[in-house]
Design a protein around this motif. Structure first.
Motif, PDB file in Angstrom:
ATOM      1  N   ALA A   1      -3.304  -2.506  -5.171  1.00 54.68           N
ATOM      2  CA  ALA A   1      -3.324  -1.615  -6.047  1.00 54.68           C
ATOM      3  C   ALA A   1      -5.328  -1.650  -7.093  1.00 54.68           C
ATOM      4  CB  ALA A   1      -2.102  -2.053  -7.456  1.00 54.68           C
TER       5      ALA A   1
ATOM      6  N   ASP B   1       1.135  -6.492  -4.444  1.00 56.14           N
ATOM      7  CA  ASP B   1       1.343  -5.041  -5.153  1.00 56.14           C
ATOM      8  C   ASP B   1      -0.020  -5.404  -5.669  1.00 56.14           C
ATOM      9  OD1 ASP B   1       3.575  -4.626  -3.632  1.00 56.14           O
ATOM     10  OD2 ASP B   1       4.894  -4.766  -6.064  1.00 56.14           O
TER      11      ASP B   1
ATOM     12  N   ARG C   1       0.326  -1.620   0.109  1.00 60.69           N
ATOM     13  CA  ARG C   1       0.101  -0.117  -0.158  1.00 60.69           C
ATOM     14  C   ARG C   1       0.897   1.142   0.115  1.00 60.69           C
ATOM     15  NH1 ARG C   1      -5.543  -0.768   3.327  1.00 60.69           N
ATOM     16  NH2 ARG C   1      -6.127   1.339   1.596  1.00 60.69           N
TER      17      ARG C   1
ATOM     18  N   ARG D   1      -7.007   1.090  -8.410  1.00 58.08           N
ATOM     19  CA  ARG D   1      -5.983   1.218  -9.542  1.00 58.08           C
ATOM     20  C   ARG D   1      -5.865   0.395 -10.178  1.00 58.08           C
ATOM     21  NH1 ARG D   1      -2.457   5.271  -6.064  1.00 58.08           N
ATOM     22  NH2 ARG D   1      -2.191   5.917  -7.997  1.00 58.08           N
TER      23      ARG D   1
ATOM     24  N   GLU E   1      -7.308  -0.915  -3.656  1.00 59.59           N
ATOM     25  CA  GLU E   1      -7.539   0.403  -4.267  1.00 59.59           C
ATOM     26  C   GLU E   1      -8.262   0.899  -5.082  1.00 59.59           C
ATOM     27  OE1 GLU E   1      -4.284   3.073  -3.237  1.00 59.59           O
ATOM     28  OE2 GLU E   1      -3.628   2.259  -1.765  1.00 59.59           O
TER      29      GLU E   1
ATOM     30  N   ASP F   1      -1.411   6.694 -11.431  1.00 55.59           N
ATOM     31  CA  ASP F   1      -2.020   5.801 -11.175  1.00 55.59           C
ATOM     32  C   ASP F   1      -2.031   5.040 -13.372  1.00 55.59           C
ATOM     33  OD1 ASP F   1      -4.139   6.187 -10.000  1.00 55.59           O
ATOM     34  OD2 ASP F   1      -5.316   7.979 -10.852  1.00 55.59           O
TER      35      ASP F   1
ATOM     36  N   VAL G   1       2.569   2.064  -3.682  1.00 52.54           N
ATOM     37  CA  VAL G   1       1.053   2.212  -4.427  1.00 52.54           C
ATOM     38  C   VAL G   1      -0.034   3.675  -4.357  1.00 52.54           C
ATOM     39  CG1 VAL G   1      -0.991   1.881  -4.575  1.00 52.54           C
ATOM     40  CG2 VAL G   1       0.333  -0.719  -4.477  1.00 52.54           C
TER      41      VAL G   1
ATOM     42  N   ILE H   1      -2.169   0.834 -12.552  1.00 55.14           N
ATOM     43  CA  ILE H   1      -1.350   0.463 -12.797  1.00 55.14           C
ATOM     44  C   ILE H   1      -0.614  -1.053 -12.676  1.00 55.14           C
ATOM     45  CG2 ILE H   1       0.814   0.582 -11.033  1.00 55.14           C
ATOM     46  CD1 ILE H   1      -1.001   2.315  -9.054  1.00 55.14           C
TER      47      ILE H   1
END
Length: 147
Positions: free
Chosen positions: A76, A72, A50, A82, A80, A58, A53, A85
């Motif tokens: 992400a 990871d 976190r 996102r 989150e 983005d 990230v 990524i």
């Protein structure tokens, strides 16, 4: 029952020790420590992921090690949201060093449009082609080297 107890009794000590140390029997003796997962600090991989990230754009592309890759991506994409990524394992083939030609070609096509990071200092195949800058402990491609 007596024969069964006689056969299983030696395993009781091994199971009790493994249960107490929260590790499979013999793992500490092999020298792996927290491999493959930090039993004593189970939140560590996600906390580290976190933090990674949170410092990324983005549309970033990140080359990282196999042992942090899943955490990871999970941090992400799932936590989150996102999903722009992209994460890649730096050296996906055991015993081979350096990036594959296809990876180098991929980086060549995207580095100007998307930020490209490495979580560990890259080898000469990248250092000879690109100028890097350290950003929050990561190595970011910032320019192409001229011959």
């Amino acid at each position: 029952l007596i024969v069964l107890a006689f056969v299983l009794w030696p395993a009781v000590a091994v199971v009790r020790t493994a249960w107490t140390t929260s590790q499979p029997p013999g793992l500490a003796r092999l020298g792996f420590g927290d491999y493959p997962y930090p039993v004593r600090t189970p939140d560590a991989p996600l906390t580290q992921a976190r933090a990674l990230v949170d410092g990324l754009e983005d549309d970033a592309i990140v080359f990282t090690t196999w042992d942090t890759l899943y955490a990871d991506i999970f941090a992400a994409h799932v936590i989150e949201g996102r999903s722009g990524i992209a994460f890649h394992e730096t050296l996906p083939q055991d015993g081979l060093t350096g990036l594959a030609d296809s990876t180098l070609a991929y980086i060549e096509t995207v580095w100007q449009a998307r930020p490209v990071y490495f979580t560990e200092r890259p080898g000469p195949d990248i250092l000879l082609r690109y100028r890097l800058e350290q950003v929050d402990g990561l190595y970011k491609i910032v320019a192409k080297r001229t011959p």
